[in-house]
Design an enzyme around this catalytic site. Structure first.
Site, PDB file in Angstrom:
ATOM      1  N   ARG A  92      -9.594   0.859   9.351  1.00 40.03           N
ATOM      2  CA  ARG A  92      -9.109  -0.479   9.698  1.00 40.03           C
ATOM      3  C   ARG A  92     -10.132  -1.263  10.509  1.00 40.03           C
ATOM      4  O   ARG A  92      -9.876  -2.400  10.869  1.00 40.03           O
ATOM      5  CB  ARG A  92      -7.842  -0.336  10.518  1.00 40.03           C
ATOM      6  CG  ARG A  92      -6.553  -0.658   9.734  1.00 40.03           C
ATOM      7  CD  ARG A  92      -5.464  -0.583  10.735  1.00 40.03           C
ATOM      8  NE  ARG A  92      -4.202  -1.126  10.437  1.00 40.03           N
ATOM      9  CZ  ARG A  92      -3.186  -0.492   9.901  1.00 40.03           C
ATOM     10  NH1 ARG A  92      -3.341   0.702   9.410  1.00 40.03           N
ATOM     11  NH2 ARG A  92      -2.009  -1.063   9.811  1.00 40.03           N
ATOM     12  N   ARG A 120      -0.157  -8.160  13.949  1.00 44.43           N
ATOM     13  CA  ARG A 120      -0.727  -7.229  12.963  1.00 44.43           C
ATOM     14  C   ARG A 120      -1.568  -7.993  11.932  1.00 44.43           C
ATOM     15  O   ARG A 120      -2.619  -7.517  11.507  1.00 44.43           O
ATOM     16  CB  ARG A 120       0.393  -6.439  12.273  1.00 44.43           C
ATOM     17  CG  ARG A 120       0.948  -5.339  13.182  1.00 44.43           C
ATOM     18  CD  ARG A 120       2.342  -4.921  12.767  1.00 44.43           C
ATOM     19  NE  ARG A 120       2.383  -4.299  11.462  1.00 44.43           N
ATOM     20  CZ  ARG A 120       3.481  -4.216  10.707  1.00 44.43           C
ATOM     21  NH1 ARG A 120       4.625  -4.720  11.150  1.00 44.43           N
ATOM     22  NH2 ARG A 120       3.445  -3.634   9.547  1.00 44.43           N
ATOM     23  N   ARG A 139      11.297  -0.442  11.700  1.00 41.73           N
ATOM     24  CA  ARG A 139      10.089  -0.215  12.501  1.00 41.73           C
ATOM     25  C   ARG A 139      10.039  -1.181  13.682  1.00 41.73           C
ATOM     26  O   ARG A 139      10.318  -2.358  13.526  1.00 41.73           O
ATOM     27  CB  ARG A 139       8.854  -0.431  11.608  1.00 41.73           C
ATOM     28  CG  ARG A 139       8.478   0.804  10.821  1.00 41.73           C
ATOM     29  CD  ARG A 139       7.405   0.515   9.822  1.00 41.73           C
ATOM     30  NE  ARG A 139       6.202  -0.071  10.415  1.00 41.73           N
ATOM     31  CZ  ARG A 139       5.032  -0.137   9.809  1.00 41.73           C
ATOM     32  NH1 ARG A 139       4.901   0.356   8.599  1.00 41.73           N
ATOM     33  NH2 ARG A 139       3.997  -0.682  10.390  1.00 41.73           N
ATOM     34  N   ARG A 199      11.735  -6.135   3.846  1.00 44.05           N
ATOM     35  CA  ARG A 199      11.653  -4.711   4.213  1.00 44.05           C
ATOM     36  C   ARG A 199      12.660  -4.409   5.326  1.00 44.05           C
ATOM     37  O   ARG A 199      13.343  -3.395   5.297  1.00 44.05           O
ATOM     38  CB  ARG A 199      10.222  -4.395   4.675  1.00 44.05           C
ATOM     39  CG  ARG A 199       9.994  -2.961   5.060  1.00 44.05           C
ATOM     40  CD  ARG A 199       8.560  -2.561   4.849  1.00 44.05           C
ATOM     41  NE  ARG A 199       7.769  -2.642   6.066  1.00 44.05           N
ATOM     42  CZ  ARG A 199       6.447  -2.521   6.097  1.00 44.05           C
ATOM     43  NH1 ARG A 199       5.773  -2.350   4.983  1.00 44.05           N
ATOM     44  NH2 ARG A 199       5.806  -2.578   7.229  1.00 44.05           N
ATOM     45  N   LYS A 224       0.837  -1.215   0.000  1.00 43.27           N
ATOM     46  CA  LYS A 224       0.000   0.000   0.000  1.00 43.27           C
ATOM     47  C   LYS A 224       0.869   1.262   0.000  1.00 43.27           C
ATOM     48  O   LYS A 224       0.577   2.213  -0.705  1.00 43.27           O
ATOM     49  CB  LYS A 224      -0.910   0.045   1.240  1.00 43.27           C
ATOM     50  CG  LYS A 224      -1.923  -1.066   1.324  1.00 43.27           C
ATOM     51  CD  LYS A 224      -2.960  -0.787   2.414  1.00 43.27           C
ATOM     52  CE  LYS A 224      -2.360  -0.697   3.808  1.00 43.27           C
ATOM     53  NZ  LYS A 224      -1.799  -1.955   4.325  1.00 43.27           N
TER      54      LYS A 224
END
Ligand code: AMP
Length: 193
Positions: A88, A150, A139, A127, A13
Site C-alpha cells: 500500500r 481511507r 467494520r 456493503r 478486491k
C-alpha cells in the site's frame, strides 16, 4: 501462482480474490484481515494498529512488511498466494521485491482494479447495508469519516504503487466498473496469459 492485487477500498478486491483463491487453490493474504484478527486477539501488533485502522489511516510499513514476510512462508502458500491490500506504499512495494528475491520467489501478475471514485462511496454504503441485513458485524472503518480518510490514504500513499509497477512494465489493469463476472473473466485471461 503469486499475485498482487491493487485498487482502492471498495473496488472489489476481496470478492475477486476469493474467486481466484477458490479456482487456483492459492492462499488469500489480506493484510486488512490479518490486522483485524490481531486487533481482535489483542496481540501487541493489534494493540498498536487498532486506533490507526479505525481512523482509516495506514498501519506502519514495518508492521505490515513483517507480517507478510512471515506469512508467505507458511505451508498453505506452497501453491502460491494473492496479496490483497499489500503493498500500500512504495516502501512496501520495494520491500516486497527484496523479500521475494531473498526467498527465491517471483510475482506472476500485478493486477489493478480501476474504479471511478464516486461509485466507491455507494459501494461501501451497500456493503454496510448488506452486512447489517445479514446480521454480520459492520467494520469499524466503514463509516463516512473513516472511509474518506481511507480514500485519501489511497490517493496519497497507494496510487504511487501503481506507478512503481507501471514504470517497470509489470502492471496490468482491469476495469473494475464492469460486472463481477466480467471482471473475473478479464482477470482469468490475464492469469492464463
Ligand atoms: P483493508 O481491509 O485492506 O481495507 O484494510 C483495512 C485497514 O487495515 C486499512 O485502512 C489500514 O489501516 C490497515 N492496512 C491493511 N493493509 C495495510 C497495508 N498494506 N499497509 C498499511 N496499513 C494497512
Amino acid at each position: 501462482m503469486k499475485i498482487v492485487f491493487l485498487g482502492p477500498p471498495g473496488a472489489g478486491k476481496g470478492t475477486q480474490s476469493e474467486r481466484i483463491v477458490n479456482k487456483h487453490g492459492i492462499a488469500q493474504l489480506s493484510t486488512g484481515d490479518m490486522l483485524r484478527a490481531a486487533v481482535k486477539a489483542e496481540t501487541p501488533i493489534g494493540l498498536k494498529a487498532k486506533a490507526v485502522m479505525e481512523a482509516g489511516d495506514l498501519v506502519s510499513d514495518e508492521i505490515v512488511i513483517g507480517i507478510v514476510s512471515d506469512r508467505i512462508e507458511a505451508a498453505d502458500c506452497a501453491k502460491g498466494f494473492i496479496l490483497d491490500g499489500f503493498p500500500r506504499t512504495v516502501a512496501q512495494a520495494a520491500a516486497l521485491d527484496r523479500m521475494l528475491e531473498d526467498k527465491g520467489m517471483e510475482l506472476d501478475a500485478i493486477i489493478e482494479l480501476k474504479v471511478d471514485q464516486e461509485v466507491l462511496i455507494t459501494r461501501i454504503e451497500n456493503r454496510v447495508r448488506e452486512a447489517q441485513a445479514a446480521g454480520q458485524p459492520v467494520r469499524k472503518d466503514d463509516n463516512p469519516a473513516a472511509f474518506k480518510q481511507r480514500l485519501d490514504a489511497y490517493r496519497e500513499q497507494t496510487a504511487p504503487v501503481s506507478s512503481y509497477y507501471e514504470e517497470t512494465g509489470r502492471l496490468q489493469t482491469v476495469d473494475g466498473m464492469a460486472s463481477i463476472d466480467e471482471v473475473s473473466k478479464e482477470i482469468d485471461q490475464i492469469l492464463a496469459g
